[in-house]
Write an enzyme that holds these catalytic residues in place. Sequence first.
Site, PDB file in Angstrom:
ATOM      1  N   PRO A   2       0.828  -1.206   0.000  1.00 33.55           N
ATOM      2  CA  PRO A   2       0.000   0.000   0.000  1.00 33.55           C
ATOM      3  C   PRO A   2       0.866   1.261   0.000  1.00 33.55           C
ATOM      4  CG  PRO A   2      -0.848  -1.608   1.560  1.00 33.55           C
ATOM      5  CD  PRO A   2       0.481  -2.118   1.096  1.00 33.55           C
ATOM      6  N   GLU A   3       0.583   2.156  -0.941  1.00 31.11           N
ATOM      7  CA  GLU A   3       1.350   3.396  -1.058  1.00 31.11           C
ATOM      8  C   GLU A   3       0.447   4.583  -0.760  1.00 31.11           C
ATOM      9  OE1 GLU A   3       3.833   3.391  -4.616  1.00 31.11           O
ATOM     10  OE2 GLU A   3       3.799   1.204  -4.657  1.00 31.11           O
ATOM     11  N   LYS A  62       2.911   6.810   3.995  1.00 31.77           N
ATOM     12  CA  LYS A  62       2.425   5.445   4.234  1.00 31.77           C
ATOM     13  C   LYS A  62       1.949   5.234   5.671  1.00 31.77           C
ATOM     14  CE  LYS A  62       5.447   3.416   0.708  1.00 31.77           C
ATOM     15  NZ  LYS A  62       6.455   2.367   0.422  1.00 31.77           N
ATOM     16  N   ARG A 131       1.119 -11.220   6.473  1.00 27.35           N
ATOM     17  CA  ARG A 131       2.569 -11.424   6.529  1.00 27.35           C
ATOM     18  C   ARG A 131       3.229 -10.818   7.763  1.00 27.35           C
ATOM     19  NH1 ARG A 131       5.356 -10.165   0.858  1.00 27.35           N
ATOM     20  NH2 ARG A 131       7.115 -10.925   2.095  1.00 27.35           N
ATOM     21  N   ASN A 197       6.877   1.600  -5.053  1.00 23.87           N
ATOM     22  CA  ASN A 197       7.429   1.122  -6.311  1.00 23.87           C
ATOM     23  C   ASN A 197       6.649   1.580  -7.542  1.00 23.87           C
ATOM     24  OD1 ASN A 197       9.532  -0.342  -7.537  1.00 23.87           O
ATOM     25  ND2 ASN A 197       8.176  -2.058  -7.915  1.00 23.87           N
TER      26      ASN A 197
END
Length: 424
Positions: A2-3, A62, A131, A197
């Site tokens: 997530p950006e 973020k 994760r 990214n």
Amino acid sequence: MPEIGEVARIVHFLRKHCANKKISNILIQEDNIVYGKVGTSASAFQKAFTGKKILDAKQQGKYFWLEMEGKQHPVMHLGMTGWIKFKNDDTSHYYRKPEDENKPQEWPPRFWKFILQLEDDGNEIAFVDPRRLARIRVVEAEAEELRNTTPLRENGPDPVIDKDILTEAWLEEKLKSKKVPVKALMLDQANISGIGNWVADEILYQARIHPEQYSYTFSSAQISALHKAMMDVCGTAVAVLSDSSKFPETWLMRYRWDKGKKDKNILPNGDKIVHLKVGGRTSAIVPRVQKKTGKVAGDVESADEVSEDAAESPEEEATPKKAKATKAKSKKAAATAKDEDMEVVKPKRSRTTKRKAGTNEEDAGAAVKSEEEEAKPVKKRQTKATKAEETNTTKTKTEQNDIKTEDTEGSTRRRSGRLSGKGV
């Protein structure tokens, strides 16, 4: 990950469902990574916010947080796979598979870390992370001072909410002060908040800048283009809450995901998209428009990979992996030249390769020693090659002597007797 746009989406829904509402209960699951890595625990989180009123939700890059009544506030980071889910609203349609679009979402969701239950409201809010790379912490400060506390103060300005800071002049000064690939600079949250990214790749494509080019090598015109693209891309991503269906048709982001697929990764105008590693991340670029105009960290060897051996980065900027590869290559070249000059046979070279690498003096001494011992392996091979022949020759001579002895036995005996007598 997530950006800036995805986090803006989360903040939008938190404001919609939580603003000016009190938390009646908090369900928790202890996690010594998600909470513990930042010095908090699930029980401390529960104790700090149960019964408290949520005033607002805010963002810096973020990071996002709930602004609470009092001096304690939850500050959160989604990591790679973190997300906020709402029981009565679907915030993450693009995470779901097409076949699951019409299915009701599972509740409580899998991998939840906390669930907020709101007073006089049937809605619930869950923080999930498969994760466990997300971070949840309790920060104590006045609401207006939150951005001056850790971890927010360690992050750079946000391109959307800090436009008065992140000016073109500020960006030029930042670029000139660093000697790193421009994409690596953009991904570092200590420089600029919120750019990840795909956002970095989109900005660089729109600005017609190659991601490997060093930050201090750009002209004023290039920096102006980069600043404009940064403001436009980040602003658009936040404005549409990162709904990719609302991104402009000309954006690289719509076509960049088919890496490795034949006849894919092509823009509508026919331009090819290629992939390379920059700053440890896979980057999508369009070589026709993203030209290198200054020093770069490496060159693209083929359409889909970077040649580490062809890297032109300064010695001080080279990564350990590249340095190691260059050193190994130099040793191999030196060994080849040495073998050509000395005409060393293969057995000798295989013996010397077992020797550990040492100093230049040791290597020189080893070379001299190798010259002195050069003939030894050959001599041994000659001995082995002629051993059978010499054995046969000796055997033949012995047989001839035996025959001669038998034919001249009497003569030999008399000669021996005369010699014995003469000796007496």
